[in-house]
Design a protein around this motif. Structure first.
Motif, PDB file in Angstrom:
ATOM      1  N   TYR A 177      48.868 -32.993  51.319  1.00 49.12           N
ATOM      2  CA  TYR A 177      49.221 -31.296  51.752  1.00 49.12           C
ATOM      3  C   TYR A 177      50.458 -30.644  51.522  1.00 49.12           C
ATOM      4  O   TYR A 177      51.591 -31.583  51.842  1.00 49.12           O
ATOM      5  N   SER A 178      50.560 -29.576  50.939  1.00 46.43           N
ATOM      6  CA  SER A 178      51.925 -29.110  50.493  1.00 46.43           C
ATOM      7  C   SER A 178      52.779 -28.504  51.525  1.00 46.43           C
ATOM      8  O   SER A 178      51.891 -27.819  52.397  1.00 46.43           O
ATOM      9  N   SER A 179      53.808 -28.739  51.451  1.00 43.55           N
ATOM     10  CA  SER A 179      54.743 -28.016  52.534  1.00 43.55           C
ATOM     11  C   SER A 179      54.750 -26.379  52.513  1.00 43.55           C
ATOM     12  O   SER A 179      54.940 -25.729  53.784  1.00 43.55           O
ATOM     13  N   ARG A 180      54.185 -26.156  51.334  1.00 45.59           N
ATOM     14  CA  ARG A 180      54.235 -24.601  51.205  1.00 45.59           C
ATOM     15  C   ARG A 180      52.850 -23.892  51.471  1.00 45.59           C
ATOM     16  O   ARG A 180      52.752 -22.718  51.428  1.00 45.59           O
ATOM     17  N   TYR A 181      51.998 -24.624  51.832  1.00 46.17           N
ATOM     18  CA  TYR A 181      50.758 -24.238  52.251  1.00 46.17           C
ATOM     19  C   TYR A 181      50.868 -23.389  53.633  1.00 46.17           C
ATOM     20  O   TYR A 181      49.947 -22.238  53.856  1.00 46.17           O
ATOM     21  N   ASP A 182      51.497 -23.858  54.451  1.00 42.81           N
ATOM     22  CA  ASP A 182      51.789 -23.194  55.865  1.00 42.81           C
ATOM     23  C   ASP A 182      52.260 -21.815  55.578  1.00 42.81           C
ATOM     24  O   ASP A 182      51.819 -20.838  56.343  1.00 42.81           O
ATOM     25  N   LEU A 234      54.398 -18.452  47.471  1.00 43.14           N
ATOM     26  CA  LEU A 234      55.376 -19.354  47.025  1.00 43.14           C
ATOM     27  C   LEU A 234      55.017 -19.751  45.759  1.00 43.14           C
ATOM     28  O   LEU A 234      53.834 -19.760  45.356  1.00 43.14           O
ATOM     29  N   ASN A 235      56.032 -19.997  45.034  1.00 41.54           N
ATOM     30  CA  ASN A 235      55.496 -20.345  43.368  1.00 41.54           C
ATOM     31  C   ASN A 235      54.462 -21.445  43.405  1.00 41.54           C
ATOM     32  O   ASN A 235      53.725 -21.360  42.439  1.00 41.54           O
ATOM     33  N   ALA A 236      54.186 -22.497  44.370  1.00 41.16           N
ATOM     34  CA  ALA A 236      53.379 -23.490  44.415  1.00 41.16           C
ATOM     35  C   ALA A 236      51.740 -23.110  44.341  1.00 41.16           C
ATOM     36  O   ALA A 236      50.828 -23.608  43.810  1.00 41.16           O
ATOM     37  N   SER A 296      51.752 -20.674  36.555  1.00 39.30           N
ATOM     38  CA  SER A 296      50.771 -21.738  36.207  1.00 39.30           C
ATOM     39  C   SER A 296      50.693 -23.009  37.160  1.00 39.30           C
ATOM     40  O   SER A 296      50.586 -24.127  36.776  1.00 39.30           O
ATOM     41  N   ASN A 297      50.548 -22.543  38.237  1.00 38.63           N
ATOM     42  CA  ASN A 297      50.478 -23.739  39.534  1.00 38.63           C
ATOM     43  C   ASN A 297      49.089 -23.757  40.062  1.00 38.63           C
ATOM     44  O   ASN A 297      48.170 -23.325  39.550  1.00 38.63           O
ATOM     45  N   GLY A 298      48.862 -24.751  40.859  1.00 39.94           N
ATOM     46  CA  GLY A 298      47.772 -24.947  41.920  1.00 39.94           C
ATOM     47  C   GLY A 298      47.490 -26.369  41.818  1.00 39.94           C
ATOM     48  O   GLY A 298      48.411 -27.263  41.258  1.00 39.94           O
ATOM     49  N   ALA A 299      46.422 -26.833  42.669  1.00 38.29           N
ATOM     50  CA  ALA A 299      46.457 -28.353  42.783  1.00 38.29           C
ATOM     51  C   ALA A 299      46.117 -29.104  41.478  1.00 38.29           C
ATOM     52  O   ALA A 299      46.419 -30.183  41.328  1.00 38.29           O
ATOM     53  N   TYR A 342      41.472 -33.869  44.127  1.00 39.41           N
ATOM     54  CA  TYR A 342      42.799 -33.515  44.091  1.00 39.41           C
ATOM     55  C   TYR A 342      43.088 -32.332  45.075  1.00 39.41           C
ATOM     56  O   TYR A 342      41.879 -31.666  45.117  1.00 39.41           O
ATOM     57  N   SER A 343      43.931 -32.062  45.755  1.00 42.52           N
ATOM     58  CA  SER A 343      44.196 -31.480  46.709  1.00 42.52           C
ATOM     59  C   SER A 343      45.619 -30.950  47.232  1.00 42.52           C
ATOM     60  O   SER A 343      46.539 -31.997  47.088  1.00 42.52           O
ATOM     61  N   LYS A 344      45.796 -29.776  47.519  1.00 37.98           N
ATOM     62  CA  LYS A 344      47.202 -29.445  48.017  1.00 37.98           C
ATOM     63  C   LYS A 344      46.871 -28.727  49.469  1.00 37.98           C
ATOM     64  O   LYS A 344      48.060 -28.401  50.055  1.00 37.98           O
ATOM     65  N   ILE A 345      45.947 -29.008  50.144  1.00 34.92           N
ATOM     66  CA  ILE A 345      45.625 -28.395  51.307  1.00 34.92           C
ATOM     67  C   ILE A 345      45.274 -29.689  52.255  1.00 34.92           C
ATOM     68  O   ILE A 345      44.606 -29.289  53.286  1.00 34.92           O
ATOM     69  N   ALA A 346      44.949 -30.835  51.583  1.00 33.65           N
ATOM     70  CA  ALA A 346      44.662 -31.832  52.461  1.00 33.65           C
ATOM     71  C   ALA A 346      45.342 -33.031  52.286  1.00 33.65           C
ATOM     72  O   ALA A 346      45.525 -33.327  51.075  1.00 33.65           O
ATOM     73  N   ASN A 347      45.258 -34.109  53.127  1.00 29.14           N
ATOM     74  CA  ASN A 347      45.787 -35.349  52.529  1.00 29.14           C
ATOM     75  C   ASN A 347      44.612 -36.443  52.640  1.00 29.14           C
ATOM     76  O   ASN A 347      43.535 -36.331  52.980  1.00 29.14           O
ATOM     77  N   SER A 348      44.912 -37.618  51.514  1.00 32.14           N
ATOM     78  CA  SER A 348      44.054 -38.584  51.342  1.00 32.14           C
ATOM     79  C   SER A 348      44.726 -39.935  51.486  1.00 32.14           C
ATOM     80  O   SER A 348      45.705 -39.940  51.214  1.00 32.14           O
ATOM     81  N   TYR A 349      44.045 -40.770  51.945  1.00 33.14           N
ATOM     82  CA  TYR A 349      45.001 -41.992  52.123  1.00 33.14           C
ATOM     83  C   TYR A 349      43.886 -43.215  51.393  1.00 33.14           C
ATOM     84  O   TYR A 349      44.368 -44.577  51.729  1.00 33.14           O
ATOM     85  N   LEU A 350      43.247 -42.850  50.240  1.00 31.90           N
ATOM     86  CA  LEU A 350      42.418 -43.693  49.737  1.00 31.90           C
ATOM     87  C   LEU A 350      43.016 -44.257  48.707  1.00 31.90           C
ATOM     88  O   LEU A 350      43.637 -43.493  47.843  1.00 31.90           O
ATOM     89  N   PRO A 351      42.729 -45.478  48.219  1.00 32.63           N
ATOM     90  CA  PRO A 351      43.525 -46.120  47.064  1.00 32.63           C
ATOM     91  C   PRO A 351      42.686 -45.598  45.699  1.00 32.63           C
ATOM     92  O   PRO A 351      41.471 -45.058  45.729  1.00 32.63           O
TER      93      PRO A 351
END
Length: 328
Positions: free
Chosen positions: A152-157, A165-167, A173-176, A228-237
């Motif tokens: 989860y990106s701190s910039r998503y809020d 923001l740039n992210a 040329s950004n994004g997840a 892949y995601s910038k709007i949620a976390n995952s904890y899977l290996p």
């Protein structure tokens, strides 16, 4: 000593400098920023003796041997090519550029000028990743590669409040996929090469970049699955599945622990202790190449960088993610 300048004044440049200073041949000679005030502030913070605000002046300086680029993705190619055309070695943050066309131009400039160009992908140079490559044959015939990097990106809020923001700005040329997904793709390409085909889907945000996505790859007898995601976390290996056993990797973006679980119940720990910061190993490899006269890394090679970008180009094509850099 290899005299470095840096481009980019964010946290990642600081992390690189903290790690690179542990390499005996590294010397920080200068920092670059577009404004004198920012350049001076950053130079004071990291202990750089000199500042540049003009890229042309930096490129022409006889006091600089190599440049670490950590500017926005959309600026990588133009900056790197200009510097290489003036004889500077370039270590460029991932992703190497905006698209494969730019990557090809960067590779051509490196070859033409006889300088080192390397993508600063830390994961594939870490001690445990080298162990993963070494022990891969123990799995027997490989059937599946599964990797995810969801943070989860701190910039998503800010984005949800209406501030792009740039992210999350396609102009950079950004994004997840570009910022996060590349960490899943590059190791896959290093281990298994370029896939035969892929099928991608993603969530396209209103700004025009992707917030998250999934890609399925066909390797012929083996498949790959990347999340892949910038709007949620995952904890899977991450996991590499073979007919004789499966390899479990703690985090594909910074692998520090890996083990093989065999079909007969045995478990083999193949972790290699890491006594340096993650970015140390990319700095060490880059400096080794310069000192040895080699022109590219066998791991973070031009070919691997190009294949990874071609994969991302195709994934963006399938999911409708277009950057201004694609039309230049």
């Amino acid at each position: 000593m290899i005299r470095f300048a840096t481009i980019g004044t964010n946290w990642i440049t600081e992390a690189f400098l903290d790690a690179a200073r542990l390499v005996d041949s590294f010397e920080l000679a200068a920092v670059y920023s577009r404004t004198e005030e920012t350049a001076k502030q950053f130079a004071d913070k990291v202990g750089a003796p000199r500042t540049f605000t003009d890229l042309h002046e930096l490129a022409e300086s006889n006091d600089i041997d190599a440049v670490y680029i950590a500017s926005p993705n959309a600026l990588h190619a133009e900056q790197a090519i200009w510097l290489m055309n003036h004889g500077k070695h370039v270590l460029c943050e991932k992703p190497l550029a905006s698209n494969a066309r730019e990557v090809k131009a960067m590779i051509e400039a490196a070859n033409r000028n006889g300088v080192v160009l390397m993508e600063a992908m830390k994961a594939t140079l870490l001690p445990t990743f080298r162990s993963i490559r070494e022990h891969l044959p123990k799995l027997g015939r490989i059937r599946r590669y599964v990797a995810n990097y969801c943070q989860y990106s701190s910039r998503y809020d800010a984005y949800k409040q209406g501030t792009v923001l740039n992210a999350f700005n396609p102009a950079f040329s950004n994004g997840a996929l570009m910022d996060i997904g590349v960490y899943c793709l590059y190791p896959m390409v290093v281990l298994f090469g370029k896939p035969k085909s892929l099928k991608a889907q993603s969530l396209k945000l209103e700004s025009g970049v992707d917030g998250e996505g999934t890609i399925v790859f066909d390797y012929g007898g083996m498949d790959g699955i990347v999340f892949y995601s910038k709007i949620a976390n995952s904890y899977l290996p991450a996991e590499i599945q073979g007919e004789e056993g499966s390899m479990i990797i703690d985090a594909i973006h910074t692998p520090t622990k890996a083990e093989i679980r065999y079909r007969d119940g045995r478990v083999e720990d193949i972790t290699v202790p890491q006594d340096k910061p993650p970015m140390y190993y990319e700095a060490e490899e880059f400096i080794r190449l310069i000192e040895s006269g080699e022109r590219e890394s066998s791991i973070n090679s031009h070919r691997h960088s190009l294949w990874t970008m071609e994969i991302m180009d195709e994934a963006r094509k399938q999911t409708g993610i277009v950057f201004p850099a694609d039309e230049r």
